[in-house]
Design a protein around this motif. Sequence first.
Motif, PDB file in Angstrom:
ATOM      1  N   ALA A   1       0.846  -1.215   0.000  1.00  0.00           N
ATOM      2  CA  ALA A   1       0.000   0.000   0.000  1.00  0.00           C
ATOM      3  C   ALA A   1       0.873   1.254   0.000  1.00  0.00           C
ATOM      4  O   ALA A   1       0.579   2.227  -0.711  1.00  0.00           O
ATOM      5  N   ALA A   2       1.959   1.229   0.783  1.00  0.00           N
ATOM      6  CA  ALA A   2       2.852   2.390   0.851  1.00  0.00           C
ATOM      7  C   ALA A   2       3.542   2.591  -0.494  1.00  0.00           C
ATOM      8  O   ALA A   2       3.663   3.727  -0.988  1.00  0.00           O
ATOM      9  N   PHE A   3       3.967   1.485  -1.120  1.00  0.00           N
ATOM     10  CA  PHE A   3       4.604   1.591  -2.436  1.00  0.00           C
ATOM     11  C   PHE A   3       3.610   2.139  -3.463  1.00  0.00           C
ATOM     12  O   PHE A   3       3.943   3.032  -4.255  1.00  0.00           O
ATOM     13  N   ALA A   4       2.388   1.608  -3.423  1.00  0.00           N
ATOM     14  CA  ALA A   4       1.353   2.052  -4.377  1.00  0.00           C
ATOM     15  C   ALA A   4       1.111   3.551  -4.222  1.00  0.00           C
ATOM     16  O   ALA A   4       1.027   4.291  -5.206  1.00  0.00           O
ATOM     17  N   LYS A   5       1.035   3.988  -2.969  1.00  0.00           N
ATOM     18  CA  LYS A   5       0.798   5.415  -2.706  1.00  0.00           C
ATOM     19  C   LYS A   5       1.931   6.258  -3.293  1.00  0.00           C
ATOM     20  O   LYS A   5       1.691   7.285  -3.927  1.00  0.00           O
ATOM     21  N   SER A   6       3.152   5.774  -3.093  1.00  0.00           N
ATOM     22  CA  SER A   6       4.312   6.530  -3.597  1.00  0.00           C
ATOM     23  C   SER A   6       4.311   6.601  -5.126  1.00  0.00           C
ATOM     24  O   SER A   6       4.919   7.481  -5.719  1.00  0.00           O
ATOM     25  N   ARG A   7       3.640   5.630  -5.759  1.00  0.00           N
ATOM     26  CA  ARG A   7       3.571   5.615  -7.226  1.00  0.00           C
ATOM     27  C   ARG A   7       2.241   6.161  -7.742  1.00  0.00           C
ATOM     28  O   ARG A   7       1.936   6.074  -8.933  1.00  0.00           O
ATOM     29  N   GLY A   8       1.433   6.693  -6.811  1.00  0.00           N
ATOM     30  CA  GLY A   8       0.186   7.351  -7.213  1.00  0.00           C
ATOM     31  C   GLY A   8      -0.903   6.429  -7.734  1.00  0.00           C
ATOM     32  O   GLY A   8      -1.744   6.836  -8.532  1.00  0.00           O
TER      33      GLY A   8
ATOM     34  N   PHE B   1       3.081  -3.216 -13.960  1.00  0.00           N
ATOM     35  CA  PHE B   1       1.884  -2.545 -14.514  1.00  0.00           C
ATOM     36  C   PHE B   1       2.132  -1.051 -14.741  1.00  0.00           C
ATOM     37  O   PHE B   1       1.439  -0.424 -15.524  1.00  0.00           O
ATOM     38  N   LEU B   2       3.113  -0.505 -14.018  1.00  0.00           N
ATOM     39  CA  LEU B   2       3.308   0.954 -14.040  1.00  0.00           C
ATOM     40  C   LEU B   2       4.385   1.373 -15.033  1.00  0.00           C
ATOM     41  O   LEU B   2       4.564   2.578 -15.286  1.00  0.00           O
TER      42      LEU B   2
ATOM     43  N   GLY C   1      10.395 -13.052  -2.597  1.00  0.00           N
ATOM     44  CA  GLY C   1       9.728 -12.843  -1.309  1.00  0.00           C
ATOM     45  C   GLY C   1       8.596 -11.839  -1.441  1.00  0.00           C
ATOM     46  O   GLY C   1       7.902 -11.802  -2.461  1.00  0.00           O
ATOM     47  N   LYS C   2       8.457 -10.996  -0.444  1.00  0.00           N
ATOM     48  CA  LYS C   2       7.384  -9.982  -0.468  1.00  0.00           C
ATOM     49  C   LYS C   2       7.538  -9.028  -1.651  1.00  0.00           C
ATOM     50  O   LYS C   2       6.560  -8.466  -2.149  1.00  0.00           O
ATOM     51  N   ASN C   3       8.784  -8.863  -2.101  1.00  0.00           N
ATOM     52  CA  ASN C   3       9.017  -7.937  -3.225  1.00  0.00           C
ATOM     53  C   ASN C   3       8.468  -8.458  -4.548  1.00  0.00           C
ATOM     54  O   ASN C   3       8.366  -7.693  -5.511  1.00  0.00           O
ATOM     55  N   SER C   4       8.088  -9.739  -4.604  1.00  0.00           N
ATOM     56  CA  SER C   4       7.444 -10.241  -5.826  1.00  0.00           C
ATOM     57  C   SER C   4       6.177  -9.430  -6.105  1.00  0.00           C
ATOM     58  O   SER C   4       5.872  -9.122  -7.260  1.00  0.00           O
ATOM     59  N   TYR C   5       5.453  -9.075  -5.046  1.00  0.00           N
ATOM     60  CA  TYR C   5       4.209  -8.290  -5.223  1.00  0.00           C
ATOM     61  C   TYR C   5       4.537  -6.880  -5.732  1.00  0.00           C
ATOM     62  O   TYR C   5       3.865  -6.352  -6.605  1.00  0.00           O
ATOM     63  N   ILE C   6       5.583  -6.295  -5.140  1.00  0.00           N
ATOM     64  CA  ILE C   6       5.981  -4.926  -5.519  1.00  0.00           C
ATOM     65  C   ILE C   6       6.442  -4.899  -6.978  1.00  0.00           C
ATOM     66  O   ILE C   6       6.080  -4.006  -7.753  1.00  0.00           O
ATOM     67  N   LEU C   7       7.229  -5.920  -7.360  1.00  0.00           N
ATOM     68  CA  LEU C   7       7.727  -5.987  -8.740  1.00  0.00           C
ATOM     69  C   LEU C   7       6.573  -6.190  -9.718  1.00  0.00           C
ATOM     70  O   LEU C   7       6.583  -5.628 -10.825  1.00  0.00           O
ATOM     71  N   ALA C   8       5.583  -6.968  -9.303  1.00  0.00           N
ATOM     72  CA  ALA C   8       4.410  -7.177 -10.171  1.00  0.00           C
ATOM     73  C   ALA C   8       3.648  -5.866 -10.351  1.00  0.00           C
ATOM     74  O   ALA C   8       3.231  -5.514 -11.461  1.00  0.00           O
ATOM     75  N   LEU C   9       3.510  -5.124  -9.267  1.00  0.00           N
ATOM     76  CA  LEU C   9       2.826  -3.823  -9.352  1.00  0.00           C
ATOM     77  C   LEU C   9       3.622  -2.885 -10.262  1.00  0.00           C
ATOM     78  O   LEU C   9       3.055  -2.217 -11.141  1.00  0.00           O
ATOM     79  N   GLU C  10       4.919  -2.888 -10.063  1.00  0.00           N
ATOM     80  CA  GLU C  10       5.797  -2.056 -10.900  1.00  0.00           C
ATOM     81  C   GLU C  10       5.631  -2.422 -12.383  1.00  0.00           C
ATOM     82  O   GLU C  10       5.628  -1.542 -13.251  1.00  0.00           O
TER      83      GLU C  10
END
Length: 140
Positions: free
Chosen positions: A35-42, A138-139, A127-136
Amino acid sequence: MKFLILNGVNLNLTGRREPDVYGARTLEAINREIAAFAKSRGCEVAFYQSNIEGELCAAIQSAEGIFDGIILNAGAYTHYSIALRDAISAVTVPVVEVHMSNVQAREEFRKNSVLTGVCRGEILGFGKNSYILALESFLL
Ligand code: DQA
């Protein structure tokens, strides 16, 4: 943009089950980081976890027209759920498959995903960064 972070069977136990494989952070803590990463990426994120295959299919169906993408860790359903594969095929919303562990470096039965072929792509082993990389992804 709005994304659904969808976690399947046993992912609610993250942080407690096999921490050597999946890490010591709970799913709630991981979701806070996403959620914090998503917020930082708008962008916006919503979270849903279920141990029930049909509920995960329903979540994918309901995402149509609401979310710009789904980040899916289906857990063990990855390896055999034709129902989830069909749900992904039935919607136009793109799905990125994620795994926290490197399933290619584990047991033989984990090396096959019935979902990858209908997903936009797959991210595994971070690890948990798999989710962050997946979100990235899309962006980009
Ligand atoms: C997992 C890998 C699956 O094989 C396993 O059944 C899980 C978690 C992962 O995130 O590494 O439950 O999807």
